[in-house]
Design a protein around this motif. Structure first.
Motif, PDB file in Angstrom:
ATOM      1  N   SER A 280       5.861  -5.473  -7.931  1.00 28.43           N
ATOM      2  CA  SER A 280       5.368  -4.041  -8.306  1.00 28.43           C
ATOM      3  C   SER A 280       6.996  -3.568  -8.563  1.00 28.43           C
ATOM      4  CB  SER A 280       4.656  -3.633  -7.035  1.00 28.43           C
ATOM      5  OG  SER A 280       3.342  -4.104  -7.025  1.00 28.43           O
TER       6      SER A 280
ATOM      7  N   PHE B 140      -6.551   0.214  -3.856  1.00 31.28           N
ATOM      8  CA  PHE B 140      -5.637  -1.351  -3.491  1.00 31.28           C
ATOM      9  C   PHE B 140      -6.116  -2.033  -2.196  1.00 31.28           C
ATOM     10  CE2 PHE B 140      -2.326  -3.835  -1.913  1.00 31.28           C
ATOM     11  CZ  PHE B 140      -1.962  -4.689  -3.031  1.00 31.28           C
TER      12      PHE B 140
ATOM     13  N   VAL C 154       2.289   1.750  -3.322  1.00 31.08           N
ATOM     14  CA  VAL C 154       1.273   2.228  -4.361  1.00 31.08           C
ATOM     15  C   VAL C 154       1.082   4.038  -4.207  1.00 31.08           C
ATOM     16  CG1 VAL C 154      -1.082   2.220  -4.929  1.00 31.08           C
ATOM     17  CG2 VAL C 154       0.246   0.055  -4.615  1.00 31.08           C
TER      18      VAL C 154
ATOM     19  N   ALA D 178      -5.363   6.279  -4.599  1.00 32.49           N
ATOM     20  CA  ALA D 178      -4.748   4.766  -5.302  1.00 32.49           C
ATOM     21  C   ALA D 178      -4.633   3.897  -4.084  1.00 32.49           C
ATOM     22  CB  ALA D 178      -3.651   5.199  -5.964  1.00 32.49           C
ATOM     23  N   GLY D 179      -4.246   4.324  -2.969  1.00 35.76           N
ATOM     24  CA  GLY D 179      -3.815   3.635  -2.035  1.00 35.76           C
ATOM     25  C   GLY D 179      -5.097   2.881  -1.283  1.00 35.76           C
TER      26      GLY D 179
ATOM     27  N   THR E  88       4.375   5.897  -5.245  1.00 36.06           N
ATOM     28  CA  THR E  88       4.338   5.709  -6.657  1.00 36.06           C
ATOM     29  C   THR E  88       3.513   6.554  -7.388  1.00 36.06           C
ATOM     30  OG1 THR E  88       5.181   3.459  -6.572  1.00 36.06           O
ATOM     31  CG2 THR E  88       4.691   4.246  -8.600  1.00 36.06           C
ATOM     32  N   THR E  89       2.328   6.655  -7.008  1.00 30.57           N
ATOM     33  CA  THR E  89       1.252   7.523  -7.488  1.00 30.57           C
ATOM     34  C   THR E  89       1.537   9.041  -7.240  1.00 30.57           C
ATOM     35  OG1 THR E  89      -0.356   5.508  -6.927  1.00 30.57           O
ATOM     36  CG2 THR E  89      -1.215   7.941  -7.418  1.00 30.57           C
TER      37      THR E  89
ATOM     38  N   VAL F 177       0.777  -1.115   0.097  1.00 33.51           N
ATOM     39  CA  VAL F 177       0.197   0.094   0.003  1.00 33.51           C
ATOM     40  C   VAL F 177       0.951   1.310  -0.113  1.00 33.51           C
ATOM     41  CG1 VAL F 177      -1.656   1.333   1.258  1.00 33.51           C
ATOM     42  CG2 VAL F 177      -2.132  -1.138   1.053  1.00 33.51           C
TER      43      VAL F 177
END
Length: 245
Positions: A129, A105, A84, A101-102, A87-88, A81
Motif C-alpha cells: 500500500s 477493509f 486506509v 473505507a476503514g 488516505t481516504t 486500517v
C-alpha cells in the motif's frame, strides 16, 4: 472497526492453529531461539523464503509472551486500517468516507482472521500500500524522494515474500509511462531516481538472497532451479518440479 479489532484480538490471544503459522511462521523462530542463531532448517522448505516478518516474531517470542507474534501481526493490520482511513480522508476530505473505507477493509473476514495469526499478509498489505501510494503521489508531484519511498516499501515487501517481485515490474512500467510525459531535461534525473529506488528495494531482501546463495546457490530457492545453479542435499530432483507447478 472496533468489533473487527476485538474479533482479531480474540484470535490473536487464542492458541495458534493455522497450518502455515505452525509449519514455519512460528516453528522457524522457535528453532532459531533454541539454536541461539539463524540456522539452516533443511526440514522446512519454507525456511528458505525471506523471513523479515519472522524476525519480528522471533524478537516477540524472546521478550514477550507466546502470543507476541500474533499481536505483532495484529498491530500491522491496525496500521493498514489507519493508512486506509488517512488516505481516504486526504482524497475525499470526508471523515465519513474515511471511516467507511476503514470499515470496509477491517470487516473483510479474511482480514480479521489473518490479522490475528502469525502470518505475513498484513506486513505485505502495509508495504505494498505504501509503495503504491508513493508511486501515485510521485506521479502527481514529480518529487524524486517519493521514488525512494516507493523503493523502500517494495524492499520491505520483498524481505517478507517473493510474491512482491510481481509489484516491481508493475511500478517500473508506471515510471516509464511517466518518463514519456516529461521534458528531456527531467528524464535523466527521474531515471536516476528510479535506479536509486531499485537499489534501495534490493537492499532489504539482499541478506536473505545472499544466505540462500551460500546455502543452495539460488537466491530465490526453492524456485527457479533451472535459472540458477541450485544444489540441495535435502530436496530430490523431482521436488523442484512440484514447487514450480
Amino acid at each position: 472497526i472496533a468489533v473487527a479489532l476485538l474479533l482479531a484480538l480474540v484470535t490473536a490471544l487464542a492458541p495458534p492453529t493455522a497450518r502455515d503459522a505452525l509449519a514455519y511462521h512460528l516453528a522457524a523462530p522457535k528453532a532459531y531461539i533454541a539454536a541461539n542463531g539463524i540456522v539452516e532448517l533443511p526440514w522446512s522448505v519454507h525456511s528458505y523464503l525471506p523471513f523479515a516478518t519472522e524476525m519480528l516474531f522471533t524478537l516477540g517470542l524472546l521478550v514477550g509472551p507466546d502470543a507476541s507474534p500474533n499481536l505483532v501481526h495484529l498491530g500491522l493490520g491496525v496500521a493498514v486500517v489507519v493508512l486506509v482511513v488517512f488516505t481516504t480522508r486526504r482524497v475525499t476530505h470526508s471523515p465519513r468516507w474515511a471511516a467507511a473505507a476503514g470499515l470496509v477493509f477491517a470487516s473483510v473476514p479474511s482480514v480479521i482472521w489473518n490479522a490475528g495469526i502469525a502470518h505475513n499478509e498484513m506486513w505485505m498489505a502495509l508495504a505494498v500500500s505504501i509503495a503504491v501510494l508513493a508511486a501515485g503521489r510521485w506521479w502527481e508531484t514529480g518529487e524524486s524522494r517519493l521514488l525512494l519511498w516507493m523503493g523502500a516499501a517494495i524492499g520491505v515487501a520483498l524481505a517478507a515474500k517473493h510474491t512482491a517481485l510481481l509489484l516491481a515490474p508493475i511500478l517500473a512500467i508506471v515510471v516509464l509511462l511517466k518518463l514519456r510525459t516529461l521534458p528531456k531535461r527531467d528524464q535523466s534525473r527521474t531515471l536516476l531516481g528510479a535506479v536509486g529506488a531499485g537499489c534501495v528495494a534490493l537492499a532489504f531482501p539482499l541478506p536473505w538472497y545472499a544466505q540462500n546463495i551460500a546455502r543452495t546457490g539460488n537466491p530465490l530457492f526453492p524456485y527457479l532451479w533451472k535459472l540458477f545453479p541450485t544444489h540441495s542435499p535435502v530436496f530430490p530432483p523431482r521436488r523442484p518440479i512440484m514447487v514450480e507447478v
